[in-house]
Motif scaffolding. Structure first.
Motif, PDB file in Angstrom:
ATOM      1  N   ASP A 188      -3.023  -8.053  -3.239  1.00 38.20           N
ATOM      2  CA  ASP A 188      -3.362  -7.195  -2.410  1.00 38.20           C
ATOM      3  C   ASP A 188      -4.806  -7.569  -2.512  1.00 38.20           C
ATOM      4  N   GLU A 189      -5.150  -8.482  -1.773  1.00 33.38           N
ATOM      5  CA  GLU A 189      -6.583  -9.160  -1.314  1.00 33.38           C
ATOM      6  C   GLU A 189      -7.587  -7.830  -1.097  1.00 33.38           C
ATOM      7  N   HIS A 190      -7.271  -6.891  -0.917  1.00 35.89           N
ATOM      8  CA  HIS A 190      -8.551  -5.875  -0.865  1.00 35.89           C
ATOM      9  C   HIS A 190      -7.559  -4.947  -1.654  1.00 35.89           C
ATOM     10  N   ALA A 191      -7.230  -4.981  -2.375  1.00 37.25           N
ATOM     11  CA  ALA A 191      -7.286  -3.943  -4.155  1.00 37.25           C
ATOM     12  C   ALA A 191      -8.456  -3.846  -4.377  1.00 37.25           C
ATOM     13  N   VAL A 192      -9.001  -2.859  -5.116  1.00 37.24           N
ATOM     14  CA  VAL A 192     -10.133  -2.690  -5.785  1.00 37.24           C
ATOM     15  C   VAL A 192     -10.101  -2.649  -7.528  1.00 37.24           C
ATOM     16  N   LEU A 193     -10.069  -3.125  -8.349  1.00 37.78           N
ATOM     17  CA  LEU A 193      -9.339  -3.057  -9.439  1.00 37.78           C
ATOM     18  C   LEU A 193      -9.587  -2.028  -9.938  1.00 37.78           C
ATOM     19  N   LEU A 194     -10.471  -0.866 -10.477  1.00 39.86           N
ATOM     20  CA  LEU A 194     -10.698   0.158 -11.790  1.00 39.86           C
ATOM     21  C   LEU A 194      -9.540   0.700 -10.329  1.00 39.86           C
ATOM     22  N   GLU A 195      -9.347   1.010  -9.646  1.00 37.81           N
ATOM     23  CA  GLU A 195      -8.336   2.360  -8.457  1.00 37.81           C
ATOM     24  C   GLU A 195      -7.507   2.218  -8.618  1.00 37.81           C
ATOM     25  N   VAL A 196      -6.891   1.205  -8.382  1.00 33.68           N
ATOM     26  CA  VAL A 196      -5.759   0.064  -9.205  1.00 33.68           C
ATOM     27  C   VAL A 196      -4.912   0.718 -10.572  1.00 33.68           C
ATOM     28  N   LEU A 197      -5.819   0.560 -11.379  1.00 34.30           N
ATOM     29  CA  LEU A 197      -5.656   0.678 -12.897  1.00 34.30           C
ATOM     30  C   LEU A 197      -5.962   1.851 -13.105  1.00 34.30           C
ATOM     31  N   GLU A 198      -6.369   3.089 -11.955  1.00 31.12           N
ATOM     32  CA  GLU A 198      -6.495   4.827 -12.054  1.00 31.12           C
ATOM     33  C   GLU A 198      -5.151   4.900 -11.903  1.00 31.12           C
ATOM     34  N   GLU A 199      -4.724   3.842 -11.103  1.00 29.23           N
ATOM     35  CA  GLU A 199      -3.860   4.691  -9.831  1.00 29.23           C
ATOM     36  C   GLU A 199      -2.006   4.441 -10.442  1.00 29.23           C
ATOM     37  N   SER A 200      -2.108   3.853 -11.246  1.00 33.18           N
ATOM     38  CA  SER A 200      -1.235   3.143 -11.993  1.00 33.18           C
ATOM     39  C   SER A 200      -0.720   4.338 -13.524  1.00 33.18           C
TER      40      SER A 200
END
Lengths: 197, 197
Positions: free
Chosen positions: B174-186
DNA sequence: CACAGTAGATGCACTCGGTGCCATAATGGA
DNA sequence: TCCATTATGGCACCGAGTGCATCTACTGTG
């Protein structure tokens, strides 16, 4: 079974199993890196070129016919009762996948020891693990009516692999450990680690 | 900085950074597999043999000087306040480890895209991941006054990696995803997956 | 039995990553 | 200038993997 094997062309000169056996014998004797494909081909009594018709690479030999193993895994997960909670379904699938008859354990242990110990094989295993994770992700996606690229299927795939690899690490380090018990234990360990959040 | 570099012998003809840059340019142009070490050596203006004095293998080039990165990670974890709950300590460490300044993100993204996309690099990455896991396992072992071979440190190492890789998968897709947010989400996804047990 | 059809086996030449060995170049210092 | 030091890089060689062409063994048929 074996009605007739009336195949038109030239019969196969060897088999996956035969190659695997010869290879493992050599690996045990001279190590994986110390064994060349020529060595294996000679031991089997076949041309080096022919080995590549049975295995995609030297690194694939220790994995045997992993495609078939994955097919079985896929069927295993598909056969889980749908009223089972998702995490139960995955957990049981992973447990069953690693449930080998007692007499198969020594060979399985040796195979995994090789794969998890040798650097070249460790690296290569990543590719096989990805396929394994995909099987899980597909199951989760199917159960949740989502896509394999969703966060949940991917997370479950990766984490299931993480637990399995943890279990194998510990199992291989302890001669007397029982694989399924360690697997169960690592799952519990994760729960208690995350628990006090 | 750079007080004096009075070293006795012949000065270095290039640097890790220079090689990396030249290599990435070629990878972008012809792909990783389509680029030979001779190509890179020529681009840098150095002998092929010399590349091996800077990087252990072609596969290591995209990783840059990962040893240094790991050292920083080690210090990062060691600096976590001891009164922090263990899982918090690890979580924060992983988050900080993946916290890059905005202007470094494009390059980081490209690097990770390459590593996580190309099969040869995917496989090789297993070896680097093992080192990364060890850093975490050591931290956990230190915090729990146990051994790195214990079940808990190993589990935490493997699972932390699993979550990080999940995040990178999704982030890259996802071009627009923010790495740290996805990390938190996972991380949250894992909790809710295991939660209803 | 001869012949056609088929599919696996395999030799050959070649590419490329990686290594061991060793001669050589470039620097600071005595 | 000569030396110690350290990096460069050529050379020969090994082993995995691939594309291509050919050969081989077997089945089925007239």
């Amino acid at each position: 079974m074996s009605s007739q094997r009336r195949q038109p062309g030239r019969p196969e000169a060897t088999s996956h199993g035969e190659i695997e056996q010869a290879a493992f014998a050599l690996f045990a004797e001279r190590g994986f890196d110390g064994t060349t494909l020529d060595d294996i081909a000679d031991a089997v009594g076949v041309g080096r070129r022919t080995l590549f018709r049975y295995f995609r690479s030297k690194n694939d030999i220790p994995w045997g016919q992993f495609d078939l193993t994955l097919d079985a895994f896929r069927r295993l997960l598909a056969s889980m009762p749908e009223d089972l909670p998702l995490h139960e379904s995955v957990h049981r699938g992973v447990m069953d996948f690693n449930d080998f008859p007692d007499d198969a354990m020594p060979a399985h242990r040796e195979r995994m020891r090789l794969i998890l110990t040798n650097p070249a094989l460790q690296a290569h295993s990543m590719l096989r693990y990805a396929e394994w994770r995909d099987v899980i992700a597909e199951h989760v996606a199917w159960r949740t009516r989502g896509s394999v690229t969703d966060l949940l299927p991917r997370t479950v795939g990766h984490v299931s692999l993480a637990l399995a690899l943890t279990a194998y690490d510990v199992w291989l380090a302890d001669e007397h450990a029982v694989l399924l018990e360690v697997l169960e234990e690592s799952m519990g360990t994760l729960r208690s680690y995350l628990g006090p959040s």
